[in-house]
Structure formats: structure tokens, C-alpha cells
Design a protein around this motif. Structure first.
Motif, PDB file in Angstrom:
ATOM      1  N   ALA A   1       1.244  -1.207   0.076  1.00  0.00           N
ATOM      2  CA  ALA A   1      -0.439   0.076  -0.407  1.00  0.00           C
ATOM      3  C   ALA A   1       0.968   0.815  -0.034  1.00  0.00           C
ATOM      4  N   LEU A   2       1.591   1.284   1.499  1.00  0.00           N
ATOM      5  CA  LEU A   2       2.912   2.515   0.936  1.00  0.00           C
ATOM      6  C   LEU A   2       3.509   2.451  -0.539  1.00  0.00           C
ATOM      7  N   ARG A   3       4.416   1.595  -1.021  1.00  0.00           N
ATOM      8  CA  ARG A   3       4.202   1.730  -2.684  1.00  0.00           C
ATOM      9  C   ARG A   3       3.485   2.296  -3.695  1.00  0.00           C
ATOM     10  N   GLU A   4       2.650   2.330  -3.568  1.00  0.00           N
ATOM     11  CA  GLU A   4       1.424   2.317  -4.023  1.00  0.00           C
ATOM     12  C   GLU A   4       0.831   3.638  -4.332  1.00  0.00           C
ATOM     13  N   VAL A   5       1.248   4.179  -3.434  1.00  0.00           N
ATOM     14  CA  VAL A   5       0.715   5.981  -2.609  1.00  0.00           C
ATOM     15  C   VAL A   5       1.646   6.425  -3.235  1.00  0.00           C
TER      16      VAL A   5
ATOM     17  N   LEU B   1       0.604   5.223  12.907  1.00  0.00           N
ATOM     18  CA  LEU B   1       0.892   6.762  12.835  1.00  0.00           C
ATOM     19  C   LEU B   1       1.376   6.738  10.946  1.00  0.00           C
ATOM     20  N   LEU B   2       1.575   7.934  10.403  1.00  0.00           N
ATOM     21  CA  LEU B   2       2.050   7.706   8.398  1.00  0.00           C
ATOM     22  C   LEU B   2       2.907   9.366   8.982  1.00  0.00           C
ATOM     23  N   VAL B   3       4.445   8.672   8.334  1.00  0.00           N
ATOM     24  CA  VAL B   3       5.348   9.625   8.575  1.00  0.00           C
ATOM     25  C   VAL B   3       5.469   9.792   7.134  1.00  0.00           C
ATOM     26  N   VAL B   4       5.531  11.072   6.275  1.00  0.00           N
ATOM     27  CA  VAL B   4       6.202  11.269   4.953  1.00  0.00           C
ATOM     28  C   VAL B   4       7.296  11.840   5.183  1.00  0.00           C
ATOM     29  N   PHE B   5       7.540  11.929   4.453  1.00  0.00           N
ATOM     30  CA  PHE B   5       9.378  12.434   3.238  1.00  0.00           C
ATOM     31  C   PHE B   5       9.326  13.205   2.624  1.00  0.00           C
ATOM     32  N   GLY B   6       9.382  14.716   2.728  1.00  0.00           N
ATOM     33  CA  GLY B   6       9.506  15.578   1.351  1.00  0.00           C
ATOM     34  C   GLY B   6      10.733  15.671   0.685  1.00  0.00           C
ATOM     35  N   GLN B   7      10.711  15.225  -0.493  1.00  0.00           N
ATOM     36  CA  GLN B   7      12.195  15.774  -1.639  1.00  0.00           C
ATOM     37  C   GLN B   7      12.414  17.403  -1.304  1.00  0.00           C
ATOM     38  N   PRO B   8      13.706  16.866  -1.338  1.00  0.00           N
ATOM     39  CA  PRO B   8      14.864  18.386  -0.772  1.00  0.00           C
ATOM     40  C   PRO B   8      14.221  20.104  -1.533  1.00  0.00           C
ATOM     41  N   ASP B   9      13.534  19.587  -2.930  1.00  0.00           N
ATOM     42  CA  ASP B   9      13.612  20.913  -3.424  1.00  0.00           C
ATOM     43  C   ASP B   9      11.777  20.918  -2.977  1.00  0.00           C
ATOM     44  N   ILE B  10      11.283  20.819  -2.311  1.00  0.00           N
ATOM     45  CA  ILE B  10       9.670  21.290  -2.563  1.00  0.00           C
ATOM     46  C   ILE B  10       9.382  22.398  -1.620  1.00  0.00           C
ATOM     47  N   THR B  11       8.652  23.086  -1.618  1.00  0.00           N
ATOM     48  CA  THR B  11       8.053  24.005  -0.726  1.00  0.00           C
ATOM     49  C   THR B  11       6.815  23.656  -0.066  1.00  0.00           C
TER      50      THR B  11
ATOM     51  N   LYS C   1      -0.839  15.095   2.355  1.00  0.00           N
ATOM     52  CA  LYS C   1      -1.790  15.024   2.912  1.00  0.00           C
ATOM     53  C   LYS C   1      -2.757  14.298   2.124  1.00  0.00           C
ATOM     54  N   GLN C   2      -2.403  14.354   0.709  1.00  0.00           N
ATOM     55  CA  GLN C   2      -3.266  13.416  -0.576  1.00  0.00           C
ATOM     56  C   GLN C   2      -2.561  12.042   0.033  1.00  0.00           C
ATOM     57  N   ALA C   3      -1.096  11.813   0.055  1.00  0.00           N
ATOM     58  CA  ALA C   3      -0.771  10.430   1.320  1.00  0.00           C
ATOM     59  C   ALA C   3      -1.507   9.719   1.746  1.00  0.00           C
ATOM     60  N   LEU C   4      -1.626  10.737   2.396  1.00  0.00           N
ATOM     61  CA  LEU C   4      -2.482  10.006   4.275  1.00  0.00           C
ATOM     62  C   LEU C   4      -4.789   9.935   3.525  1.00  0.00           C
ATOM     63  N   THR C   5      -4.512  10.336   3.221  1.00  0.00           N
ATOM     64  CA  THR C   5      -6.165   9.753   2.001  1.00  0.00           C
ATOM     65  C   THR C   5      -6.139   8.790   1.443  1.00  0.00           C
ATOM     66  N   LEU C   6      -4.732   8.688   0.908  1.00  0.00           N
ATOM     67  CA  LEU C   6      -4.343   7.056   0.043  1.00  0.00           C
ATOM     68  C   LEU C   6      -4.799   6.072   0.791  1.00  0.00           C
TER      69      LEU C   6
END
Length: 170
Positions: free
Chosen positions: A46-50, A127-137, A146-151
Motif C-alpha cells: 500500500a505504501l508503494r502504491e501511494v 501513524l504515517l510518516v511522510v518525507f518530502g523531496q529536498p526542493d519542495i515548498t 495529506k494526499q498520501a494520508l488520504t490514499l
């Protein structure tokens, strides 16, 4: 007043006595017991699909409220340490928002010099931990997280054991 005077004074009131808990007819309520056990392999799938559906996410990790890793799709992250810290972070976020009187905590967001990480309570004891890519705002990261959480929520089994129906494609 001397120490001898203190010991000779009469006691004002008896100390309280702890009363035993009333007998229960069944096991204690447990939020995780209401849902079928989550399979780590299915959770990783599921994580990989998200991750495939959400841009700007560098990694995802699912942990328990106890700080144990259930599944992770990350690189160069010490998953066990992150899971333990995520449990502490979400607990601190709940205390902080309560003290600030701004309502129930929805997440704990951290900004680093090269990215973001956010911890969300999913449901039950997850709990869901989401890591952002380096150059994201921050704004784009918040939307992606939030999209990852919903999915992910749409991929979890419902409390009765049936699977939720994902929303129709847009």
C-alpha cells in the motif's frame, strides 16, 4: 516547631486507600483489537502504491503509536529510530495543541534545511510518516502529505474487516 512536635500531633484525616478496579466481563477495550491485524507485506504494498501516485514524496513509513515500524518505503532513513521519534512527536503535538487551545492535533510537521517530514495519526494505533523531496515548498509538501494520508486511509481495511472502496478516479 521541632521534629518531636510534628510526630506527636494527631493525624487530621486518614490517608486515602486505593480501591480495586471493578471486575470486568471481558478484555480491556483496545482500539487495535477492533480491526483485523494489518499484514506488514500488504502495508508495504500500500505504501508503494501511494508513493507511486503522489509527487514530491521521498518516502513513507507506517508506525504504531508505540513507536514500532509496521512498514517503510524509505531510503537512507533509520526506520526504527524514526518510528520511535514519530510516536514521541505526535504525543508532543497533542500536548502542545491542547495547551495552546487550538483544538485536536492533526499532525506534527518538521522543516529541515533540505526538506520536510510530517507525522499523521492515521486511525486506531497507526501513524504515517511522510518525507518530502529536498526542493519542495512547504505548501506543496503539505498537499502531497495529506494526499498520501488520504490514499493510505482508503487502502486500510475498515474496522469490520471489509476493505474500503477507493474514491472514483478523477
Amino acid at each position: 516547631m521541632t521534629s518531636a512536635d510534628t510526630h506527636s500531633q494527631p493525624s487530621r484525616a486518614p490517608l486515602p486507600v486505593r480501591k480495586p478496579a471493578p471486575e470486568s466481563t471481558g478484555p480491556p477495550p483496545d482500539r487495535a483489537a477492533r480491526r483485523p491485524p494489518l499484514d506488514p507485506e500488504r502495508m508495504l504494498e500500500a505504501l508503494r502504491e501511494v508513493a507511486d501516485q503522489v509527487d514530491q514524496v521521498a518516502g513513507l513509513l507506517v508506525a504504531t503509536h508505540d513507536g514500532l515500524v509496521l512498514a517503510d518505503d524509505t531510503e537512507a532513513v533509520e526506520a526504527d529510530s524514526v518510528a520511535a521519534m514519530s510516536a514521541a512527536a505526535i504525543g508532543l503535538a497533542a500536548q502542545f495543541t491542547a495547551q495552546a487551545r487550538i483544538g485536536e492535533s492533526r499532525s506534527a510537521l518538521f522543516e529541515g534545511s533540505s526538506g520536510y517530514v510530517c507525522v499523521f495519526p492515521v486511525e486506531g494505533s497507526l501513524l504515517l510518516v511522510v518525507f518530502g523531496q529536498p526542493d519542495i515548498t512547504m505548501g506543496l509538501f503539505t498537499l502531497a502529505a495529506k494526499q498520501a494520508l488520504t490514499l493510505l486511509r482508503n487502502r486500510l481495511p475498515a474496522p469490520g474487516g471489509s476493505h474500503r472502496t477507493p474514491p472514483p478516479p478523477e
